[in-house]
Design a protein around this motif. Structure first.
Motif, PDB file in Angstrom:
ATOM      1  N   CYS A   3      75.886  52.663  58.830  1.00  0.00           N
ATOM      2  CA  CYS A   3      75.186  51.674  58.015  1.00  0.00           C
ATOM      3  C   CYS A   3      73.675  51.818  58.216  1.00  0.00           C
ATOM      4  O   CYS A   3      73.197  51.802  59.349  1.00  0.00           O
ATOM      5  N   PHE A   5      71.463  49.714  57.693  1.00  0.00           N
ATOM      6  CA  PHE A   5      70.857  48.435  58.087  1.00  0.00           C
ATOM      7  C   PHE A   5      71.097  48.131  59.560  1.00  0.00           C
ATOM      8  O   PHE A   5      70.206  47.667  60.250  1.00  0.00           O
ATOM      9  N   CYS A   6      72.332  48.388  60.051  1.00  0.00           N
ATOM     10  CA  CYS A   6      72.618  48.040  61.447  1.00  0.00           C
ATOM     11  C   CYS A   6      73.229  49.193  62.242  1.00  0.00           C
ATOM     12  O   CYS A   6      73.602  48.993  63.395  1.00  0.00           O
ATOM     13  N   CYS A  58      80.169  48.026  55.460  1.00  0.00           N
ATOM     14  CA  CYS A  58      79.827  47.826  56.875  1.00  0.00           C
ATOM     15  C   CYS A  58      80.619  46.643  57.424  1.00  0.00           C
ATOM     16  O   CYS A  58      80.521  45.535  56.899  1.00  0.00           O
ATOM     17  N   CYS A  61      77.635  43.864  58.939  1.00  0.00           N
ATOM     18  CA  CYS A  61      76.754  43.076  58.060  1.00  0.00           C
ATOM     19  C   CYS A  61      77.336  42.918  56.653  1.00  0.00           C
ATOM     20  O   CYS A  61      76.749  42.219  55.820  1.00  0.00           O
TER      21      CYS A  61
HETATM   22 ZN   LIG Z   1      75.608  47.003  58.535  1.00  0.00          ZN
END
Ligand SMILES: [Zn+2]
Length: 76
Positions: A3, A5-6, A58, A61
């Motif tokens: 992911c 983002f995370c 994901c 998130c």
């Molecule tokens: Zn994520």
């Protein structure tokens, strides 16, 4: 894939959907894009089974990433 983002490993799967339109604006009734708006992932009413758009979700998130390049769009 991880992911973006995370950085958690994403779950590969499919967006199972019917009539679909991603657009820069909200549509209140019809899902037909007009000539002025930018749109992507325009999918018509499925005939036999839902559309299957390959994508990754994901588990942390809950964001979903999909490649819409093979589907109808008017982006340049
Ligand atoms: Zn994520």
């Amino acid at each position: 894939m991880k992911c973006p983002f995370c950085n958690v490993e994403m779950i590969h799967g499919y967006l199972n959907c019917g009539l679909t339109l991603w657009s820069e604006r909200k549509h209140k009734i019809s899902l037909l894009p007009d000539a002025k708006e930018k749109y992507a992932l325009h999918l018509g009413t499925p005939l036999l089974s839902p559309h299957h758009v390959e994508s990754d979700c994901c588990p942390k998130c809950k964001r979903i990433i999909l490649d819409s390049s093979d589907f109808e769009n008017n982006l340049k």
